[in-house]
Design a protein around this motif. Sequence first.
Motif, PDB file in Angstrom:
ATOM      1  N   LEU A  19       5.241   4.829   2.899  1.00 14.24           N
ATOM      2  CA  LEU A  19       5.762   5.975   3.707  1.00 14.24           C
ATOM      3  C   LEU A  19       6.296   5.339   4.954  1.00 14.24           C
ATOM      4  N   TYR A  45      -3.754   2.381  -4.728  1.00 13.65           N
ATOM      5  CA  TYR A  45      -5.159   2.336  -4.255  1.00 13.65           C
ATOM      6  C   TYR A  45      -6.164   2.708  -5.676  1.00 13.65           C
ATOM      7  N   ALA A 105      -2.751   9.892   5.700  1.00 16.97           N
ATOM      8  CA  ALA A 105      -1.819   8.991   5.785  1.00 16.97           C
ATOM      9  C   ALA A 105      -0.343   9.550   5.573  1.00 16.97           C
ATOM     10  N   SER A 106       0.081  10.524   5.134  1.00 18.64           N
ATOM     11  CA  SER A 106       1.246  11.097   4.997  1.00 18.64           C
ATOM     12  C   SER A 106       1.869  11.248   6.341  1.00 18.64           C
ATOM     13  N   TYR A 121      -3.271  14.714   3.150  1.00 15.70           N
ATOM     14  CA  TYR A 121      -4.103  13.508   3.481  1.00 15.70           C
ATOM     15  C   TYR A 121      -3.425  12.896   4.946  1.00 15.70           C
ATOM     16  N   GLY A 175      -2.000  -1.755  -3.344  1.00 17.50           N
ATOM     17  CA  GLY A 175      -0.875  -1.810  -3.691  1.00 17.50           C
ATOM     18  C   GLY A 175      -0.126  -0.508  -3.474  1.00 17.50           C
ATOM     19  N   ASP A 229       5.732  12.066  -1.028  1.00 15.91           N
ATOM     20  CA  ASP A 229       4.497  11.179  -1.040  1.00 15.91           C
ATOM     21  C   ASP A 229       3.753  11.489  -2.494  1.00 15.91           C
ATOM     22  N   SER A 246       0.948  -1.170   0.071  1.00 10.06           N
ATOM     23  CA  SER A 246      -0.038  -0.133   0.019  1.00 10.06           C
ATOM     24  C   SER A 246       0.818   1.361  -0.155  1.00 10.06           C
ATOM     25  N   GLY A 247       0.259   2.290  -0.180  1.00  7.56           N
ATOM     26  CA  GLY A 247       0.851   3.756  -0.020  1.00  7.56           C
ATOM     27  C   GLY A 247       1.323   4.003   1.357  1.00  7.56           C
ATOM     28  N   LEU A 248       0.511   3.646   2.279  1.00  6.68           N
ATOM     29  CA  LEU A 248       0.896   3.836   3.799  1.00  6.68           C
ATOM     30  C   LEU A 248       1.941   2.821   3.827  1.00  6.68           C
ATOM     31  N   ALA A 262       1.594   9.746  -4.099  1.00  3.12           N
ATOM     32  CA  ALA A 262       0.164   8.894  -4.030  1.00  3.12           C
ATOM     33  C   ALA A 262      -0.650   9.430  -5.024  1.00  3.12           C
ATOM     34  N   GLN A 263      -0.579  10.688  -5.302  1.00  4.80           N
ATOM     35  CA  GLN A 263      -1.702  11.554  -6.068  1.00  4.80           C
ATOM     36  C   GLN A 263      -0.723  12.071  -7.289  1.00  4.80           C
ATOM     37  N   VAL A 278       4.328  16.484  -0.088  1.00  3.87           N
ATOM     38  CA  VAL A 278       3.328  15.671  -0.699  1.00  3.87           C
ATOM     39  C   VAL A 278       2.728  16.698  -1.930  1.00  3.87           C
ATOM     40  N   LYS A 324      -6.590   6.047  -7.459  1.00  3.85           N
ATOM     41  CA  LYS A 324      -5.480   6.772  -7.577  1.00  3.85           C
ATOM     42  C   LYS A 324      -5.250   6.886  -9.332  1.00  3.85           C
ATOM     43  N   SER A 381       1.287   5.140  -4.061  1.00  2.21           N
ATOM     44  CA  SER A 381       0.141   4.225  -3.916  1.00  2.21           C
ATOM     45  C   SER A 381      -0.694   4.085  -4.982  1.00  2.21           C
TER      46      SER A 381
END
Length: 365
Positions: free
Chosen positions: A65, A183, A89-90, A87, A194, A157, A60-62, A159-160, A131, A186, A181
């Motif tokens: 990190l 997810y 999670a960061s 977000y 993932g 980060d 996962s993205g988390l 993820a986006q 991020v 995304k 991430s």
Amino acid sequence: MEKIMCNRMDRGFNRYQEEFEQKALQVLRSGWYVLGKEVQSFEEEFASYTGASYCVGLASGLDALWIAFRVLGIGMGDEVIVPSNTYIASVMGITINGATPVFVEPDEYFNIDASKIEEKITDKTKAILVVHLYGQASNMAPIKSICEKYHLCLVEDCAQSHGAHFDGQMTGTFGDIGCFSFYPSKNMGAFGDGGAIVTNNAEIAEDVRVFRNYGSEKRYYNKVVGTNSRLDELQAGLLRVRLAHMKEITDEKISIAERYTKNINNPILQLPSIRNGADSVWHQYVIRCTERDRLQNYLEKRQIGTIIHYPIPPHLSEAYAYLGFRKGDFPIAEKYANEVISIPTYNGITEEEQNYIIQTLNKFH
Ligand SMILES: *Cc1c(COP(=O)(O)O)cnc(C)c1O
């Protein structure tokens, strides 16, 4: 017209349905489901896509990190600088290891304000976590200089921000580790969870590779206390299909955003803008409005789904009450939390749907 939902992941699937289904069958029939050829190929292809030397697939993205900070040796007693409007999670990626997040307010592009970082650096500061929020690259030139000046680690980060650049260089490759991430919602989504890290440092890549599999290089010989954070073969295979189409997926997102920026002309709404030298892959198209809740109701009544990214900044979250922050401590992040609204920008949104969204927004008063 049926209701326009804030996201439609089925549209992204339908476009490449045959390729996804073929790949899924191939993996199911292969008899090999974890850490095999698909993961290895995906890691090579994703590293090459970003321009990094190494990629390690994770669950996962988390995980990307917190494992990043773990292998960098950042934990209890250390401080990590992070934007106040991210977000949550960061922030969890930092605090899972016992380190302390130090919040810095965002700039007008929703990313960390580089001019406000230095005043937050102490002798405990070990890293900056940037991020690239909503898909736009952060202001990497000054941030890199600060990291060099104070000998700080730099973690991104992403993820986006799959595929977003700053000065022509892809996000994820500026610092020690880039965290991704996959997810499903995304820009580059799997069909479950993932994640991955990318890095140019062979030692870091190897440490993460060992850490994700119980700290083991060789079966039943464990070098360190690791974790189970493996990307599975099915997700890796499906991600390879998505990756092969990332250019058109990203180009479509950009053209949706351009259409919104060109045609939404309601003075009550503040449209997003892009920093010189940066680009955005438009994970979200985020508008600001001082009457945000009334706008969201108005759109909902007219069959347009929206989401708020994010209604509560991390420092005011119940989870982080122990940090002792109060309302008013990060006024810009709090203002954004009250004003932002994301409108539908999913791959496969039709022109008719976009036009309806534009017209409806322009009629809001
Ligand atoms: C989605 C996201 C994450 C976490 O990724 P998961 O795969 O859901 O664990 C981290 N940071 C940001 C900015 C995100 O958008």
